[in-house]
Design a protein around this motif. Structure first.
Motif, PDB file in Angstrom:
ATOM      1  N   MET A   1     -44.897 -10.997  24.458  1.00 16.67           N
ATOM      2  CA  MET A   1     -43.780 -11.408  23.615  1.00 16.67           C
ATOM      3  C   MET A   1     -44.241 -12.193  22.392  1.00 16.67           C
ATOM      4  O   MET A   1     -43.462 -12.452  21.499  1.00 16.67           O
ATOM      5  N   GLY A   2     -45.485 -12.592  22.369  1.00 16.89           N
ATOM      6  CA  GLY A   2     -45.983 -13.387  21.259  1.00 16.89           C
ATOM      7  C   GLY A   2     -46.139 -12.606  19.968  1.00 16.89           C
ATOM      8  O   GLY A   2     -46.254 -13.204  18.898  1.00 16.89           O
ATOM      9  N   CYS A   3     -46.189 -11.270  20.040  1.00 17.55           N
ATOM     10  CA  CYS A   3     -46.331 -10.453  18.829  1.00 17.55           C
ATOM     11  C   CYS A   3     -45.101 -10.614  17.945  1.00 17.55           C
ATOM     12  O   CYS A   3     -43.959 -10.423  18.401  1.00 17.55           O
ATOM     13  N   GLN A   4     -45.314 -10.932  16.673  1.00 24.32           N
ATOM     14  CA  GLN A   4     -44.205 -11.217  15.771  1.00 24.32           C
ATOM     15  C   GLN A   4     -43.385  -9.975  15.417  1.00 24.32           C
ATOM     16  O   GLN A   4     -42.274 -10.099  14.888  1.00 24.32           O
ATOM     17  N   ASP A   5     -43.897  -8.787  15.697  1.00 23.40           N
ATOM     18  CA  ASP A   5     -43.153  -7.563  15.408  1.00 23.40           C
ATOM     19  C   ASP A   5     -42.307  -7.101  16.587  1.00 23.40           C
ATOM     20  O   ASP A   5     -41.562  -6.125  16.464  1.00 23.40           O
ATOM     21  N   TYR A   6     -42.412  -7.778  17.725  1.00 21.24           N
ATOM     22  CA  TYR A   6     -41.643  -7.388  18.903  1.00 21.24           C
ATOM     23  C   TYR A   6     -40.215  -7.934  18.829  1.00 21.24           C
ATOM     24  O   TYR A   6     -39.983  -9.052  18.348  1.00 21.24           O
ATOM     25  N   ILE A   7     -39.266  -7.159  19.316  1.00 28.09           N
ATOM     26  CA  ILE A   7     -37.894  -7.616  19.497  1.00 28.09           C
ATOM     27  C   ILE A   7     -37.725  -7.963  20.973  1.00 28.09           C
ATOM     28  O   ILE A   7     -38.003  -7.143  21.854  1.00 28.09           O
ATOM     29  N   ILE A   8     -37.285  -9.173  21.250  1.00 28.39           N
ATOM     30  CA  ILE A   8     -37.167  -9.659  22.623  1.00 28.39           C
ATOM     31  C   ILE A   8     -35.723  -9.497  23.085  1.00 28.39           C
ATOM     32  O   ILE A   8     -34.782  -9.884  22.383  1.00 28.39           O
ATOM     33  N   LEU A   9     -35.544  -8.940  24.267  1.00 29.34           N
ATOM     34  CA  LEU A   9     -34.228  -8.772  24.870  1.00 29.34           C
ATOM     35  C   LEU A   9     -34.077  -9.841  25.952  1.00 29.34           C
ATOM     36  O   LEU A   9     -34.738  -9.791  26.989  1.00 29.34           O
ATOM     37  N   CYS A  10     -33.207 -10.823  25.686  1.00 28.03           N
ATOM     38  CA  CYS A  10     -32.991 -11.932  26.622  1.00 28.03           C
ATOM     39  C   CYS A  10     -31.737 -11.629  27.436  1.00 28.03           C
ATOM     40  O   CYS A  10     -30.609 -11.729  26.935  1.00 28.03           O
ATOM     41  N   GLY A  20     -28.834 -21.864  29.922  1.00 27.69           N
ATOM     42  CA  GLY A  20     -29.450 -20.539  29.959  1.00 27.69           C
ATOM     43  C   GLY A  20     -30.913 -20.623  30.371  1.00 27.69           C
ATOM     44  O   GLY A  20     -31.786 -20.949  29.548  1.00 27.69           O
ATOM     45  N   ALA A  21     -31.187 -20.371  31.641  1.00 28.50           N
ATOM     46  CA  ALA A  21     -32.569 -20.467  32.140  1.00 28.50           C
ATOM     47  C   ALA A  21     -33.472 -19.436  31.480  1.00 28.50           C
ATOM     48  O   ALA A  21     -34.633 -19.706  31.165  1.00 28.50           O
ATOM     49  N   THR A  22     -32.920 -18.244  31.248  1.00 23.88           N
ATOM     50  CA  THR A  22     -33.724 -17.191  30.624  1.00 23.88           C
ATOM     51  C   THR A  22     -34.074 -17.555  29.185  1.00 23.88           C
ATOM     52  O   THR A  22     -35.188 -17.317  28.726  1.00 23.88           O
ATOM     53  N   ARG A  23     -33.113 -18.163  28.470  1.00 20.85           N
ATOM     54  CA  ARG A  23     -33.376 -18.561  27.090  1.00 20.85           C
ATOM     55  C   ARG A  23     -34.519 -19.573  27.014  1.00 20.85           C
ATOM     56  O   ARG A  23     -35.325 -19.547  26.087  1.00 20.85           O
ATOM     57  N   GLU A  24     -34.586 -20.474  27.972  1.00 20.89           N
ATOM     58  CA  GLU A  24     -35.644 -21.480  27.971  1.00 20.89           C
ATOM     59  C   GLU A  24     -37.019 -20.827  28.096  1.00 20.89           C
ATOM     60  O   GLU A  24     -37.987 -21.256  27.467  1.00 20.89           O
ATOM     61  N   ILE A  25     -37.092 -19.780  28.892  1.00 20.09           N
ATOM     62  CA  ILE A  25     -38.372 -19.061  29.044  1.00 20.09           C
ATOM     63  C   ILE A  25     -38.717 -18.312  27.760  1.00 20.09           C
ATOM     64  O   ILE A  25     -39.850 -18.344  27.274  1.00 20.09           O
ATOM     65  N   VAL A  26     -37.706 -17.647  27.178  1.00 19.97           N
ATOM     66  CA  VAL A  26     -37.941 -16.870  25.964  1.00 19.97           C
ATOM     67  C   VAL A  26     -38.362 -17.772  24.813  1.00 19.97           C
ATOM     68  O   VAL A  26     -39.216 -17.405  23.984  1.00 19.97           O
ATOM     69  N   GLN A  27     -37.803 -18.983  24.738  1.00 28.44           N
ATOM     70  CA  GLN A  27     -38.109 -19.886  23.632  1.00 28.44           C
ATOM     71  C   GLN A  27     -39.551 -20.370  23.644  1.00 28.44           C
ATOM     72  O   GLN A  27     -40.028 -20.901  22.646  1.00 28.44           O
ATOM     73  N   LYS A  28     -40.258 -20.183  24.745  1.00 29.56           N
ATOM     74  CA  LYS A  28     -41.678 -20.518  24.758  1.00 29.56           C
ATOM     75  C   LYS A  28     -42.467 -19.567  23.856  1.00 29.56           C
ATOM     76  O   LYS A  28     -43.488 -19.943  23.287  1.00 29.56           O
ATOM     77  N   ALA A  29     -41.981 -18.337  23.716  1.00 35.61           N
ATOM     78  CA  ALA A  29     -42.632 -17.357  22.840  1.00 35.61           C
ATOM     79  C   ALA A  29     -41.930 -17.252  21.494  1.00 35.61           C
ATOM     80  O   ALA A  29     -42.561 -16.949  20.485  1.00 35.61           O
TER      81      ALA A  29
END
Length: 271
Positions: A1-10, A20-29
């Motif tokens: 998920m660290g790649c800046q060209d990736y779109i993340i689906l939360c 939002g537990a999932t948002r907290e994980i996604v915000q690490k990247a």
């Protein structure tokens, strides 16, 4: 998920946007969620949990989420996926609810229509404002709406990166073309005639060297290979001072013999 060209689906399963537990994980990247699309699942089970149409409207609009995550890429989108497995060859069909992928896709489309109808039904009770809210809300309800949004974002990302991709492709093409030409030269250099000529030269040189090594040489210049008597004695030793040896003599006798009988002890004639 660290790649800046990736779109993340939360993907979240919550009725309270504050947590939002999932948002907290996604915000690490993705700390500001600028590459993240938020999706809320199981909408068909959440709508009945709200007691009033205004509660449904507040949940669908998700204004609090806009305040918490103002830079998010998109969302929230709302989806419902029918439960049940798709039958697979070699597996027990009794454990499957759908006979094929197409049947599952049709069920997803039916769930989407049901969700939109349910949202429309609940929000219409708010009057004209509710109708407008329902129309706006239905643009974010369903897998099809999510897919359309993601396709647009992917297309934008592709067009944005074309300017960087083309020079990289051109540089790679030039490098590959240069390597190809080098390979072609190497292939031309290993023609049958040139290989035979190279082998003949090698064989001739090998035979000459082998002949010299077997025949040897009578040329051994004393200036290079000779030793003085002192050097020979130091390297190979002498028996004149060994007690009990047949040629053992005293140092005085040895010096007289060398000077009178042998001579040339300082010349490189020994060894």
């Amino acid at each position: 998920m660290g790649c800046q060209d990736y779109i993340i689906l939360c993907v979240e399963d919550t009725a309270d946007w504050k947590h939002g537990a999932t948002r907290e994980i996604v915000q690490k990247a993705d700390p500001d969620l600028s590459r993240t699309v938020i999706v809320n699942t199981k909408l068909d089970t959440k709508i009945p949990q709200f007691g009033t149409p205004s509660d449904v409207n507040d949940f669908i609009k998700a204004k609090i989420l806009d305040r918490i995550c103002p830079n998010k890429l998109g969302g929230p989108f709302y989806t419902s996926v029918p439960s049940g497995r798709v039958a697979r060859p070699g597996h027990d069909s009794n454990d499957s609810l759908f006979d094929s992928d197409e049947e599952f896709v049709e069920a997803c489309a039916g769930a989407e229509q049901g969700d939109k109808a349910l949202v429309m039904q609940r929000l219409k009770r708010l009057g004209k404002a509710g109708e407008h809210a329902a129309i706006a809300a239905n643009k974010r309800v369903g897998i099809r709406e999510l897919r359309t949004f993601l396709e647009e974002r992917v297309d934008e990302s592709y067009r944005r990166n074309v300017a960087k991709i083309i020079p990289m492709l051109q540089a790679e093409y030039t490098s590959a073309e240069r390597r190809l030409k080098a390979c072609e030269k190497e292939i031309e250099a290993i023609s049958v005639d040139r290989l035979k000529a190279g082998a003949d030269v090698f064989c001739d040189q090998f035979c000459v060297c082998l002949k010299k090594s077997l025949q040897g040489s009578v040329v051994a210049p004393a200036s290079l290979f000779g030793e003085t008597l002192a050097q020979e004695t130091a390297i190979a030793g002498s028996f004149h001072d060994v007690q009990g040896a047949p040629i053992s003599v005293s140092e005085r006798t040895w010096d007289r013999l060398i000077d009178v009988e042998v001579g040339n002890k300082e010349h490189r004639l020994y060894g």
